[in-house]
Design a protein around this motif. Structure first.
Motif, PDB file in Angstrom:
ATOM      1  N   UNK A  34       0.803  -1.229   0.000  1.00 31.36           N
ATOM      2  CA  UNK A  34       0.000   0.000   0.000  1.00 31.36           C
ATOM      3  C   UNK A  34       0.832   1.274   0.000  1.00 31.36           C
ATOM      4  N   UNK A  35       2.141   1.148   0.203  1.00 33.91           N
ATOM      5  CA  UNK A  35       2.975   2.361   0.312  1.00 33.91           C
ATOM      6  C   UNK A  35       2.884   3.163  -0.977  1.00 33.91           C
ATOM      7  N   UNK A  36       2.686   4.466  -0.819  1.00 32.31           N
ATOM      8  CA  UNK A  36       2.498   5.307  -2.001  1.00 32.31           C
ATOM      9  C   UNK A  36       3.734   6.135  -2.304  1.00 32.31           C
ATOM     10  N   UNK A  37       4.207   6.866  -1.273  1.00 33.53           N
ATOM     11  CA  UNK A  37       5.217   7.915  -1.479  1.00 33.53           C
ATOM     12  C   UNK A  37       6.530   7.406  -2.010  1.00 33.53           C
ATOM     13  N   UNK A  38       7.191   6.491  -1.288  1.00 32.41           N
ATOM     14  CA  UNK A  38       8.456   5.967  -1.770  1.00 32.41           C
ATOM     15  C   UNK A  38       9.448   5.656  -0.670  1.00 32.41           C
ATOM     16  N   UNK A  39      10.730   5.649  -1.067  1.00 34.79           N
ATOM     17  CA  UNK A  39      11.814   5.289  -0.145  1.00 34.79           C
ATOM     18  C   UNK A  39      12.807   6.443  -0.079  1.00 34.79           C
ATOM     19  N   UNK A  70       4.984   0.971  -3.279  1.00 34.15           N
ATOM     20  CA  UNK A  70       4.922  -0.258  -2.480  1.00 34.15           C
ATOM     21  C   UNK A  70       4.468  -1.441  -3.315  1.00 34.15           C
ATOM     22  N   UNK A  71       3.498  -1.200  -4.163  1.00 36.68           N
ATOM     23  CA  UNK A  71       2.975  -2.260  -5.026  1.00 36.68           C
ATOM     24  C   UNK A  71       4.085  -2.796  -5.915  1.00 36.68           C
ATOM     25  N   UNK A  72       4.884  -1.894  -6.496  1.00 32.89           N
ATOM     26  CA  UNK A  72       5.970  -2.279  -7.401  1.00 32.89           C
ATOM     27  C   UNK A  72       7.075  -3.044  -6.640  1.00 32.89           C
ATOM     28  N   UNK A  73       7.386  -2.574  -5.444  1.00 36.80           N
ATOM     29  CA  UNK A  73       8.422  -3.251  -4.647  1.00 36.80           C
ATOM     30  C   UNK A  73       7.951  -4.661  -4.279  1.00 36.80           C
TER      31      UNK A  73
END
Ligand SMILES: Cc1cc2nc3c(=O)[nH]c(=O)nc-3n(C[C@H](O)[C@H](O)[C@H](O)COP(=O)(O)OP(=O)(O)OC[C@H]3O[C@@H](n4cnc5c(N)ncnc54)[C@H](O)[C@@H]3O)c2cc1C
Length: 498
Positions: free
Chosen positions: A44-49, A129-132
């Motif tokens: 669900x993470x949107x923003x990033x790292x 998050x989805x991509x990771x």
């Protein structure tokens, strides 16, 4: 039935799967996860790292920003380990096929979020998050040394004397199974379900806190609960996060009369730190006796909205809100737990053989408040350390029989979960008070007593989650009562001169 592994991993978010991939270089790993593999906060993470990879950036600046956000309560060694390893963590993710906007490390498109002095948020639009999770899951599926058990609910940690030697899981269609391991990693994520409104998905039920608590692991910092200020208020999609990047791009907050209000509360307006924006919104809602405020991004170019926030644009459109034309109803909701199972720099807990990583752990990185986008990073950096440290653990001895986790009827669990959520939202939310915390503590004690006297029932994950949620809530309230100063995310109205 019992099987033996080098590492037993509980949870399949970024912390669990990073550990699994790293540890699989040395031995056999099993991953136990209670739903499907991608069901996690990570997805669900949107923003990033956050990673200091920009031209004008450095790990020293990232370190400084993290320490400032943590309000003097971070462990400086943990922070240094985090920020110095950030660029390598991004490279590692790319090496296993994760895509980021901008592609090469020196050309990544970097976002900026509250509290960061530089653009340093590595992302993939608003679905990082989805991509990771997609990439780490694929890598795990391709690793011959990793076996994943889905629908495998871990109900107890297995002990041999004072050493943790694995976990007991209840697996759909297989029933109870014991997994012995030289090392056991708890990577069960957050505890959002302890509150009525949260951005977390339904798997975030604080199971790791309950498991660790029952074997005597140290738990700390639970009073530092982060509430995200702008969470959608809508009956069909309650809890959907509207990323801070919307405010970063020029979004403004308005009350229902259309008036911007952040100027009454903080000079930094909408880009004040999250805890301050959350408290300001709560105050504004109380002042006007209403239950939401509005985020206005309708003045931004429609093309920019669709390009930068495609998920938000699409999801809100699906429920009839056109964000390029109308305001988004929002209110604060539980988002992230800074506290958790206490670990050292290698993710080791005070229980030999037991490790913790990710949101369930308290590594000392966040102190009293998490700097935005440091949590995915923390999960990767500390899981790598843990996987290396775990190589020196001895083979497990046979396990003692664990004391059973109370199993309730689901009809009882429903009531207990709802009572708890109500009690935590009112007693240990954005604003706390001495009276509210004492009342919450009494209610939790009484609910835990009740659980001990209710009739036994067959295994139910939903019911065992209720027991774990109670344990986490007990720690949140006890730490909040113990803390006498208002610092970071903890704010007790009786501790300040008003
Ligand atoms: C909406 C949202 C947006 C976010 N945005 C960002 C961001 O932009 N940047 C950032 O850094 N952080 C962000 N975060 C926080 C970040 O996503 C999480 O802190 C991080 O993903 C936690 O990873 P984890 O591996 O520790 O836990 P999770 O990803 O939550 O994984 C936990 C796993 O444990 C499993 N599990 C739980 N209990 C049991 C049990 N009893 N038995 C077996 N399995 C169990 C779950 O099913 C799940 O697979 C965001 C969080 C949310 C909710």
């Amino acid at each position: 039935m019992t099987t033996q592994w080098d590492s037993v991993v509980i949870g399949s978010g970024l912390a669990g799967l990073t550990y699994a991939l790293r540890a699989s270089e040395y031995g056999k790993v099993c991953v136990l996860t209670k739903a499907q593999i991608a069901d996690s906060n990570t997805s669900w993470a949107q923003g990033g790292i956050a990673a200091a990879v920009g031209e004008s950036d450095s790990w020293e600046l990232h370190e400084k920003d993290t320490l400032i956000a943590g309000a003097g309560l971070c462990d400086p060694d943990a922070v240094r380990q985090l920020v110095m390893n950030a660029p390598d963590a991004i490279l590692w993710l790319q090496s296993i096929g994760t895509q980021f906007d901008g592609h090469d490390l020196d050309q990544l498109t970097l976002g900026r979020e509250g509290g960061h002095s530089r653009h340093r948020i590595v992302h993939f639009a608003d679905r990082t998050g989805w991509e990771i999770e997609r990439a780490v899951t694929e890598a795990v599926r391709n690793s011959p040394n990793i076996t994943v058990f889905e629908e495998a609910f871990v109900s107890s940690l297995l002990m041999s004397g004072d050493r943790c030697v694995g976990a007991r899981a209840n697996i759909a269609e297989l029933g109870e199974r014991d997994f012995l391991g030289s090392a056991t990693l708890v990577a069960t994520g957050g505890c959002g379900m302890v509150y009525t409104h949260t951005t977390n998905p339904r798997v975030a039920t604080a199971d790791g806190i309950g498991l660790a608590d029952r074997v005597g692991a140290e738990i700390e910092g639970m009073e530092f609960m982060q509430f995200h200020p702008t969470v959608l208020v809508h009956p069909q999609m309650r809890g959907f996060l509207i990323t801070e990047a919307c405010r970063g791009a020029g979004g403004t907050l308005r009350n229902h009369r259309g008036k911007r209000f952040m100027n009454f509360y903080d000079d930094r307006l909408e880009l004040a730190p999250r805890d301050i924006v959350s408290r300001s919104i709560e105050r504004e809602m109380e002042r006007l006796d209403t239950w939401c405020v509005y985020l206005d991004i309708a003045h931004l170019a429609p093309e920019l909205i669709k390009e930068e926030f495609p998920t938000i644009w699409e999801r809100l459109r699906s429920i009839g809100i056109e964000i390029e034309k109308e305001w988004i109803p929002v209110a604060p909701a539980q988002h992230y737990s800074c506290g958790g199972i206490k670990t050292d720099l290698n993710g080791q807990t005070n229980i030999p053989g037991l490790y913790a990583s990710g949101e369930v752990a308290c590594t000392g990185v966040h102190g009293a408040n998490r700097l935005a986008s440091n949590s995915l990073l923390e999960a990767m950096v500390f899981s790598k350390q843990a996987a290396e440290a775990a190589q020196s653990e001895p083979a497990p001895s046979p396990a003692d029989e664990p004391s059973p986790t109370p199993s309730l009827r689901e009809s009882d669990a429903i009531r207990i979960r709802h009572s708890l959520q109500h009690c935590m939202t009112h007693g240990a939310g954005v604003f706390r008070s001495d009276k509210g915390l004492m009342k919450a503590q009494e209610q939790i004690v009484s609910l835990e007593r009740e659980v001990a006297t209710l009739p036994e029932a067959p295994f139910s994950a939903y019911a065992q989650e209720a027991v774990n949620m109670l344990a986490a809530a007990r720690h949140v309230v006890a730490s909040a009562i113990e803390r006498k100063d208002n610092v970071g995310l903890h704010y007790n109205v009786d501790s300040v001169a008003e």
